[in-house]
Design a protein around this motif. Sequence first.
Motif, PDB file in Angstrom:
ATOM      1  N   LEU A 108      19.350  42.251  79.886  1.00 54.84           N
ATOM      2  CA  LEU A 108      18.319  41.582  79.094  1.00 54.84           C
ATOM      3  C   LEU A 108      16.975  41.629  79.805  1.00 54.84           C
ATOM      4  N   HIS A 109      16.969  41.390  81.095  1.00 54.02           N
ATOM      5  CA  HIS A 109      15.731  41.413  81.885  1.00 54.02           C
ATOM      6  C   HIS A 109      15.092  42.801  81.855  1.00 54.02           C
ATOM      7  N   MET A 110      15.893  43.834  82.041  1.00 52.60           N
ATOM      8  CA  MET A 110      15.363  45.196  82.018  1.00 52.60           C
ATOM      9  C   MET A 110      14.759  45.518  80.657  1.00 52.60           C
ATOM     10  N   ALA A 111      15.468  45.159  79.610  1.00 55.57           N
ATOM     11  CA  ALA A 111      14.978  45.450  78.265  1.00 55.57           C
ATOM     12  C   ALA A 111      13.671  44.721  77.990  1.00 55.57           C
ATOM     13  N   GLU A 112      13.594  43.468  78.397  1.00 60.23           N
ATOM     14  CA  GLU A 112      12.377  42.679  78.147  1.00 60.23           C
ATOM     15  C   GLU A 112      11.182  43.263  78.894  1.00 60.23           C
ATOM     16  N   ARG A 113      11.387  43.705  80.120  1.00 61.37           N
ATOM     17  CA  ARG A 113      10.288  44.318  80.870  1.00 61.37           C
ATOM     18  C   ARG A 113       9.839  45.632  80.231  1.00 61.37           C
ATOM     19  N   LEU A 114      10.795  46.421  79.785  1.00 63.93           N
ATOM     20  CA  LEU A 114      10.447  47.721  79.229  1.00 63.93           C
ATOM     21  C   LEU A 114       9.700  47.600  77.903  1.00 63.93           C
ATOM     22  N   VAL A 115      10.141  46.710  77.034  1.00 67.00           N
ATOM     23  CA  VAL A 115       9.500  46.628  75.708  1.00 67.00           C
ATOM     24  C   VAL A 115       8.125  45.972  75.782  1.00 67.00           C
ATOM     25  N   ALA A 116       7.786  45.402  76.913  1.00 67.29           N
ATOM     26  CA  ALA A 116       6.437  44.869  77.078  1.00 67.29           C
ATOM     27  C   ALA A 116       5.415  45.976  77.313  1.00 67.29           C
ATOM     28  N   VAL A 117       5.899  47.203  77.517  1.00 72.38           N
ATOM     29  CA  VAL A 117       5.028  48.350  77.783  1.00 72.38           C
ATOM     30  C   VAL A 117       4.656  49.009  76.453  1.00 72.38           C
ATOM     31  N   PRO A 118       3.398  49.317  76.216  1.00 71.63           N
ATOM     32  CA  PRO A 118       3.001  49.982  74.975  1.00 71.63           C
ATOM     33  C   PRO A 118       3.755  51.294  74.759  1.00 71.63           C
ATOM     34  N   GLY A 119       4.219  51.489  73.532  1.00 75.84           N
ATOM     35  CA  GLY A 119       4.925  52.712  73.183  1.00 75.84           C
ATOM     36  C   GLY A 119       6.415  52.688  73.436  1.00 75.84           C
ATOM     37  N   VAL A 120       6.927  51.584  73.977  1.00 81.74           N
ATOM     38  CA  VAL A 120       8.361  51.458  74.276  1.00 81.74           C
ATOM     39  C   VAL A 120       8.984  50.484  73.288  1.00 81.74           C
ATOM     40  N   ALA A 121      10.108  50.862  72.691  1.00 87.17           N
ATOM     41  CA  ALA A 121      10.754  50.019  71.674  1.00 87.17           C
ATOM     42  C   ALA A 121      12.227  49.816  71.990  1.00 87.17           C
ATOM     43  N   LEU A 122      12.697  48.602  71.789  1.00 93.52           N
ATOM     44  CA  LEU A 122      14.115  48.272  71.916  1.00 93.52           C
ATOM     45  C   LEU A 122      14.789  48.563  70.582  1.00 93.52           C
ATOM     46  N   VAL A 123      15.893  49.311  70.615  1.00 93.93           N
ATOM     47  CA  VAL A 123      16.523  49.758  69.381  1.00 93.93           C
ATOM     48  C   VAL A 123      17.347  48.651  68.724  1.00 93.93           C
TER      49      VAL A 123
ATOM     50  N   PHE B   1      10.993  55.880  73.249  1.00 96.99           N
ATOM     51  CA  PHE B   1       9.633  56.038  73.766  1.00 96.99           C
ATOM     52  C   PHE B   1       8.801  56.832  72.765  1.00 96.99           C
ATOM     53  N   GLY B   2       7.641  56.304  72.415  1.00100.34           N
ATOM     54  CA  GLY B   2       6.764  57.014  71.500  1.00100.34           C
ATOM     55  C   GLY B   2       7.321  57.054  70.098  1.00100.34           C
TER      56      GLY B   2
END
Length: 463
Positions: free
Chosen positions: A371-386, A398-399
Motif C-alpha cells: 500500500l505504501h509503495m502504491a501510494e508513493r508511486l501514484v502521487a507522481v504525475p503520469g503514474v496510475a494505480l490500476v 505509466f503514461g
Amino acid sequence: MSDGYAAMAEAARQAIAYRRAVATAETTPVATYAEMLAAFSAPTPERGGDPQAIIAELAECATPGIRASTGPRFFGWVIGNSHPTGVAADWLTAAWGQNAANLQAAPAAAAIEAVAATWLLDLLGLPAEASVGFVTGATVANFVCLAAARSEVLRRVGWDVEADGLFGAPPIAVLIGEDAHATVYSAIKYLGLGAGRVRMIACDSSGRMLTGDLERAIAERTDPTIVIGQAGQINTGACDPFAEIAPVANGMGAWLHVDGAFGLWAQASPAQKHLTAGVDLADSWATDGHKWLQTPYDCGFAIVRDAEAHRRAMAITASYLPPAEGAERDPSAYVPELSRRARGFATWAMIRQLGREGIAAMVESHSAIALHMAERLVAVPGVALVCPVELNQFMIRFGAADAATLATIRQVQEDAVAFIGSAQWRGHWVMRVSVTSIATTMAEADVTVDAVISAWERVADTQ
C-alpha cells in the motif's frame, strides 16, 4: 583429492557468503541465459573430479546468473525469501536422504508431516479433519485437490474413476472465474477435464468472481460440478467472495476448490482474514509454502476436507510398501509421487521459526508495504494505480500508452536497483509489483520506489 564432506563444507561456505552478500546488495544484475550456457558448456566429462573443486566451480559459474529473489528488493513474482532457517532444514533433509514415501521408510519424515499438517490447518483456520499432501507447489496442489474433487463428484453419481477412468464417464461441469491463474487450467488439462470445456464466471474489475453469474451458471448445469475459486488473484491480490459463493456451491451439491497459492495465508492474519471470509466452507484448498511461509523451493500443500476422497484419488499401494495402521499417516496417500523429498522438515522449521504471531506480522507488513509503495508511486504525475491495493499485489501504469509502461519497466530492470516485472491486465501492459519476501522492509521499498520514479522520469522525458 578431497572427500565429499569437504564438498559439503564448501557448499555451506559458498551459500552463506552468497546470502550475506545478496542481503546487502546495492544492485541486482544477473547474467543472461546465453552467458550462463556459455559458462557451463563443455564436453562430457570422461573422468571424475575433486568434490570440493566441483562445488567451488559450480558456485563460481552459477552465481552471476542467480536471480536475487532472496534479496530485499525483489518484486518480480510471488516468490518467498527461502528463509535461512528453512534452508538449513532443507540442507539436513538433503543430507539425511530420506524418501518420504511411507512411515517405515522414513519415520521421522512421516511424523513431522503429520505434526506440520496439524499446524497448517490451525494457522489457516481450516477444518481439523482435513488431509494435507506435501507437494511441489500450488500447481501440483491444485492437481491433487481437483483429482479428489473429480473422484468424489463422479462417485456420487455411481462412477469409479480410479477403476474405470473417464471413458464413458458422466461429464463434469467445471465453473471457474475468468481471472483464474494459468496453473489451474494446467491441472484441469492433466485430469482430462478439458481446459477448453470450462464455463468461465464473470469477475469484477479486481478479478473477484461475481456471485450472480455463478448462481446462474450453477443453476443451469445438470452434470456433476466442480467450482474453482481463488484466494489472491495473481495481479491484484483480490479474493473471491467465499461467504457468498460457498453457500451457492454447497447448496447445489458442487465441490468448491480454492486456488490459494499465496492469498490463503491471509487466513493467518487477524488484520487480513476478512479478505478470505468464508473460505473455510470450501471442500479443498491449494497453497504454497515457498511463498508466504518462506520455505525453500519446492514446497506446497494440497488440503482436502474429505480425507477419504483425497486418499482414493492419490494412494499408491504395492506389496513391498508397508501399509499404515490405525491412526498412522502414510505420506504417499496424499500426493502423486512415491519417491519424493521430505518437505515436512522445512515446513516444520519455518512454522517454528515464525510462529503464529510472526506469520501474521509478515502478512500484515507486506500488505502495508504494498500500500505504501502504491501510494508513493501514484502521487507522481503520469503514474496510475490500476486497482485498489488489497493484499500484497498491485499494478501500475505509466503514461497514456503501453509503450511508456514497458519502457519504464525495462529501465528499472536495466538500472538493477530492484527487480520488477510486467503483466497484462484487461488488455493493457502494467508493472506488477509483488511483495512476498520476508527480507523486504519499508526502507527497501522506498529505495525501490525512488528507483522506479527515476526510471519513469527519464522515460517521460523522451515521450
